[in-house]
Write a protein that holds these residues in place. Structure first.
Motif, PDB file in Angstrom:
ATOM      1  N   PHE A 192       0.938  -1.319   0.067  1.00  0.00           N
ATOM      2  CA  PHE A 192      -0.234   0.264   0.463  1.00  0.00           C
ATOM      3  C   PHE A 192       0.994   1.559   0.146  1.00  0.00           C
ATOM      4  O   PHE A 192       0.995   2.150  -0.708  1.00  0.00           O
ATOM      5  N   VAL A 237       0.748   3.738  -2.695  1.00  0.00           N
ATOM      6  CA  VAL A 237       1.164   5.582  -2.520  1.00  0.00           C
ATOM      7  C   VAL A 237       1.639   6.997  -3.153  1.00  0.00           C
ATOM      8  O   VAL A 237       1.151   6.789  -4.175  1.00  0.00           O
ATOM      9  N   TRP A 288      -1.163   8.491  -9.921  1.00  0.00           N
ATOM     10  CA  TRP A 288      -2.663   9.109  -9.816  1.00  0.00           C
ATOM     11  C   TRP A 288      -2.884  10.348  -9.967  1.00  0.00           C
ATOM     12  O   TRP A 288      -2.500  10.730 -10.306  1.00  0.00           O
ATOM     13  N   ARG A 311     -12.651  10.079  -5.811  1.00  0.00           N
ATOM     14  CA  ARG A 311     -11.499   9.077  -5.174  1.00  0.00           C
ATOM     15  C   ARG A 311      -9.816   8.995  -6.576  1.00  0.00           C
ATOM     16  O   ARG A 311     -10.260   9.494  -7.533  1.00  0.00           O
ATOM     17  N   CYS A 329      -7.786   1.926  -7.596  1.00  0.00           N
ATOM     18  CA  CYS A 329      -8.486   3.144  -6.714  1.00  0.00           C
ATOM     19  C   CYS A 329      -7.981   2.992  -5.894  1.00  0.00           C
ATOM     20  O   CYS A 329      -7.894   2.841  -5.092  1.00  0.00           O
ATOM     21  N   TYR A 330      -7.899   4.648  -5.153  1.00  0.00           N
ATOM     22  CA  TYR A 330      -7.262   5.191  -4.084  1.00  0.00           C
ATOM     23  C   TYR A 330      -8.734   5.873  -2.921  1.00  0.00           C
ATOM     24  O   TYR A 330      -8.748   6.799  -3.704  1.00  0.00           O
ATOM     25  N   ARG A 350      -9.158   8.004   0.159  1.00  0.00           N
ATOM     26  CA  ARG A 350      -8.450   9.005   0.821  1.00  0.00           C
ATOM     27  C   ARG A 350      -8.827   8.563   2.104  1.00  0.00           C
ATOM     28  O   ARG A 350      -7.885   8.574   3.527  1.00  0.00           O
ATOM     29  N   PRO A 408      -7.654   5.286   4.685  1.00  0.00           N
ATOM     30  CA  PRO A 408      -6.999   4.821   2.987  1.00  0.00           C
ATOM     31  C   PRO A 408      -6.980   3.128   2.483  1.00  0.00           C
ATOM     32  O   PRO A 408      -6.110   2.760   3.514  1.00  0.00           O
ATOM     33  N   ILE A 442      -6.534   1.100  -1.048  1.00  0.00           N
ATOM     34  CA  ILE A 442      -6.304   0.666  -2.722  1.00  0.00           C
ATOM     35  C   ILE A 442      -6.542  -0.473  -3.127  1.00  0.00           C
ATOM     36  O   ILE A 442      -6.965  -1.688  -2.481  1.00  0.00           O
TER      37      ILE A 442
END
Length: 206
Positions: free
Chosen positions: A47, A51, A56, A72, A113-114, A116, A194, A196
């Motif tokens: 992860f 990040v 992104w 997102r 997809c992140y 947050r 957070p 992902i």
């Protein structure tokens, strides 16, 4: 956006468990899900790397008469593109091998997809852009970071199935799931860390 590490994932050594631990739930109307908690060990380390290193992007979309921010961050890797970490390529190959007879084709793409915090979400939908609108298919989702609830419900409404996913958990949505069921990640008013999600799909399914 601080990640609360899992007590069950206290290692930086990335590894995948055997997929024979998957457990299937039949949803109805030809749809099913397979779930394997903790498929990926060392997921918290992955992860942090994703990040920091994934390019992104934020998107804006038309919503009625307004243009709004997509809640997102996103990244996409098409067929043949190198994935942002070797363990993701290993995961895709393992899924392709495991579901070869049932799916009949490889998992080819990866969408990331992140989420947050609890304000990030995705609305009810099915992956019906392309062949998913008319054919049975599969979408496999590997989740890293803190758990968020994935909800599934019959198309058009009905009682929802809830699965919290994070820290290396795997869910595979198969059969008619993209046509006859919807899924979402709802916003959360509780403190939510957070997360992902990495979505593996066959070519031509979005």
């Amino acid at each position: 956006m601080h990640l609360q590490s899992s007590l069950f994932d206290q290692t930086d050594q990335l590894g995948l468990a055997p997929l024979d631990g998957l457990r299937r739930t039949v949803l109805g109307s030809g749809a099913w899900i397979d779930v394997l908690p903790g498929w990926l060990t060392g997921s918290d380390a992955l992860f942090e790397q994703l990040v920091a290193e994934v390019p992104w992007r934020a998107e804006r979309r038309q919503m009625y008469d307004h243009v709004v921010d997509v809640p997102r961050l996103l990244a996409y890797y098409g067929a043949g593109e190198p994935l942002p970490h070797p363990v993701l390529a290993e995961a895709r190959e393992a899924l392709t091998a495991h579901y070869a007879e049932e799916l009949g084709e490889p998992f080819a793409t990866a969408g990331l997809c992140y989420y947050r915090d609890g304000r990030d979400s995705v609305a009810w939908h099915g992956d019906r852009i392309g062949r998913g609108a008319r054919e049975d298919t599969m979408v496999a989702i590997l989740s890293v970071g803190e758990p968020r609830d994935l909800l599934l419900r019959p198309m058009g409404g009905g009682r929802a199935v809830r699965r919290p996913l994070g820290h290396g958990d795997l869910i595979v949505m198969g059969g008619s799931c993209q046509r006859t069921w919807e899924h979402c990640i709802p916003k959360s008013t509780r403190a939510a860390g957070p997360r992902i999600s990495i979505q593996f799909r066959p070519q031509g399914v979005r």
